[in-house]
Design an enzyme around this catalytic site. Structure first.
Site, short mmCIF file in Angstrom:
data_model
loop_
_atom_site.label_atom_id
_atom_site.label_comp_id
_atom_site.label_asym_id
_atom_site.label_seq_id
_atom_site.Cartn_x
_atom_site.Cartn_y
_atom_site.Cartn_z
N GLU A 50 4.85 -6.84 17.28
CA GLU A 50 5.91 -7.18 18.25
C GLU A 50 6.90 -8.21 17.70
OE1 GLU A 50 2.72 -7.97 18.50
OE2 GLU A 50 2.38 -9.91 19.45
N CYS A 109 -4.12 -7.58 17.85
CA CYS A 109 -4.91 -8.74 17.44
C CYS A 109 -6.22 -8.81 18.23
CB CYS A 109 -4.08 -10.00 17.57
SG CYS A 109 -4.64 -11.27 16.42
N HIS A 118 0.56 -8.70 14.42
CA HIS A 118 1.41 -8.64 15.62
C HIS A 118 2.72 -7.93 15.30
CE1 HIS A 118 -0.71 -11.77 18.11
NE2 HIS A 118 -1.22 -12.03 16.94
N1 GLN Z 1 -8.65 -15.02 19.02
C1 GLN Z 1 -8.52 -14.07 17.97
C2 GLN Z 1 -8.55 -14.73 16.59
O1 GLN Z 1 -8.32 -15.89 16.47
C3 GLN Z 1 -7.28 -13.23 18.14
C4 GLN Z 1 -6.00 -14.00 18.07
C5 GLN Z 1 -4.81 -13.25 18.61
O2 GLN Z 1 -4.95 -12.33 19.40
N2 GLN Z 1 -3.61 -13.67 18.25
O3 GLN Z 1 -8.78 -14.07 15.62
#
Ligand code: GLN
Length: 553
Positions: free
Chosen positions: A510, A382, A508
């Site tokens: 995970e 992310c 994600h």
């Molecule tokens: N801050 C980033 C976004 O909002 C990444 C979010 C994250 O890593 N879950 O896109």
């Protein structure tokens, strides 16, 4: 009709209610019972999505896009089944429902009160999953500790349900602590007695006590606990500190927690629990053949719970590779252009964590630069993926002002930017791009080989995206968008084919790694770390041999 198990906690927090609940669920599932777990949290936030990880650890995201308590992650990892919005309820959500109903006139002029209106709504939610017909047994974990003011309505709701459901349809398990006083060399039962007394003052008697302890509970002690706490002696369960959370189901099996629970629910014991896969996993985990060191670069590294699912996914992947994964936590705020190489070059692989906001962001970018330039296996999740794009844009495409508009709203090179529909949102809770989305993987890409598939679905939690305006430039320079959302064209994965292992995912992975299905992306990452380590060892050997040769001459 489903049968219900309630798990409460006493004496202190952090006793591992989630793990005990998940372990019992695993044993019941292994005996053939369709089991699910839900968590009721007494705080007033509507969900944990707006909570800082320092407050509450990781926010776990379900398939249907609910932002939930991290215990749901344990439930999924243990049971290998999906949870949903319905599996996590907070006081905030309960009150929101009741207050909305009040505004709609649903209470017909009555005074709306904690009892019965709030407790009725709690009970309704507690029974909801049981009504779906999908589960034989529903386990409900009550967050918080018995005796907290905010836990009272929940204890009261369980008290009422115990009567309403009837004796063999409902079991209350209380998790408590038996502290060992080192100076006195004694295990003490008093805190447990008090905790159970506190519950019975509220009209609720636990049927089973699970006692967390550092030392074995000898027979007389169990007898004493049973006597003072009004439970049968075989219902006093010892829960010793375990070397791994994944060992807890086996410990509970030894203590017959599953059998005693089933007897109380008047359910047949069924088959002996089938734990073949679980045991295989546990053996691999306990007896690794090698070790790799992974640098976890994040800004919440002091708090282990902030990256719970990532750490667990690494454990699963390590077991598959028969390799111990040592995680070195590296605070991104401490990394600079000057020290990054020295701090990171000895690592077997680098993982840059998800996150929000600009604190420590330059350190993350530096870590990515080192991984890219030194050929160290890299995995960015992310925000980690987004910063991999920023790093590439700055140092390879030479767009020196490249950034995400999250950190630099006015940048001339917004390689990561907010989608149009996100720009109109003003509410914070539950409004990100959340939950499962499809992704198509490019033919011949590394990521397609990792998944051994071209169509995947993974869970998201973010507002910002790769800016497709820069797609061609990236690809020409060697960073390939190899995973695309088929409906929206959004870039979900980038990779550098020339690098031994350089993958960033907007989603994600995970959240979907379980004991029975370790996530392929983590498995491949650990494999790459192992290979990198072997390569380095080989190179060192070569250098030494060369030196040796020279010495002989
Ligand atoms: N801050 C980033 C976004 O909002 C990444 C979010 C994250 O890593 N879950 O896109």
């Amino acid at each position: 009709m489903s049968k219900f198990i309630f798990v409460t906690g006493g004496v202190t927090s952090s006793l591992g209610k989630g793990i005990i609940a998940a372990s019992l669920a695993k044993l019941l599932q292994a005996r053939g019972y369709r089991t699910t777990i839900q968590k009721f949290d007494p705080y007033i936030n509507v969900d944990p999505g707006t909570l800082n990880p320092y407050e509450h650890g990781e926010c776990y995201v379900t398939e249907d896009g609910a932002e939930t308590d991290l215990d749901l992650g344990h439930y999924e990892r243990f049971l290998n089944t999906h949870t949903s919005q319905a599996n996590n309820v907070t006081t905030g959500r309960i009150y929101q429902h009741v207050i909305n109903a009040e505004r709609e006139g649903a209470y017909l002029g009555k005074t709306v009160q904690v009892i019965p209106h709030i407790t009725d709504e709690i009970k309704r939610r507690m029974l909801l999953l049981g009504e779906s017909g999908e589960y034989d047994i529903v386990i409900t974990e009550l967050g918080g500790t018995v005796g907290d003011i905010e836990s009272l309505p929940y204890v009261e709701a369980v008290r009422q349900l115990k009567w309403e459901l009837g004796e063999h349809n409902c079991v209350v398990i209380h998790l408590t602590l038996i502290p060992y006083l080192r100076a006195a060399k004694e295990l003490k039962t008093k805190p447990t007695q008090h905790s159970v007394k506190l519950m019975s003052e509220n009209g609720l008697n636990p049927d089973i006590l699970v006692c967390r302890t550092e030392e074995a509970l000898y027979k007389e002690l169990k007898t004493k606990i049973a006597l003072f706490c009004n439970v049968r002696q075989d219902a006093v369960i010892e829960a010793r500190d375990a070397d791994t959370i994944y060992g807890v189901p086996m410990e509970m099996l030894k203590e017959r927690l599953d059998i005693i629970t089933l007897q109380k629910l008047d359910l047949p014991l069924g088959d002996e629990p089938n734990l073949v896969k679980w045991t295989e996993f546990l053996n691999k985990l306990r007896y690794p053949k090698s070790k790799v060191t992974i640098g976890l670069i994040g800004k919440y590294v002091e708090l282990q719970d902030a990256y719970k699912s990532i750490l667990e996914a690494l454990i699963h992947a390590g077991a598959v590779n028969e390799c111990k994964v040592e995680v070195r936590n590296i605070h991104s705020e401490h990394l600079t252009r000057e020290n990054a190489l020295e701090k990171l070059e000895h690592l077997d692989a680098i993982l840059v964590a998800p996150g929000f906001g600009s604190r420590g962001i330059e350190g993350k970018i530096e870590a990515i630069r080192i991984a890219r330039e030194q050929g160290i296996p890299f995995f960015g999740i992310c925000l980690g993926m987004q910063m991999a794009c920023v790093e590439f844009a700055r140092n390879v495409l030479k767009l020196s002002d490249a950034h995400s508009t999250e950190m630099a709203p006015e940048t001339g090179s917004p390689v990561i930017a907010m989608m149009q529909d996100q720009q109109e949102i003003t509410q914070m809770g539950g409004t990100m791009r959340l939950g499962a989305y499809n992704c198509t993987l490019r033919e011949g890409s590394k990521i397609a080989a990792v998944y051994n598939s071209h169509n995947i679905s993974e869970r998201h939690r973010h507002r910002y995206e790769f800016n497709n305006r820069f797609k061609e430039q990236f690809e020409t320079a060697g960073m390939v968008p190899s995973g695309i959302n088929p409906e929206t064209g959004l870039v979900e994965i980038v990779e550098i084919p020339e690098h031994p292992f350089f993958i960033g995912s907007q989603f994600h992975p995970e959240y979907k790694s379980t004991v029975e299905h370790p996530h392929p992306l983590f498995v491949a990452f650990i494999k790459a770390a192992k290979e990198a380590q072997e390569l380095r060892a080989g190179a060192t050997r070569l250098v030494l041999e060369e030196k040796g040769l020279r010495l002989e001459r």
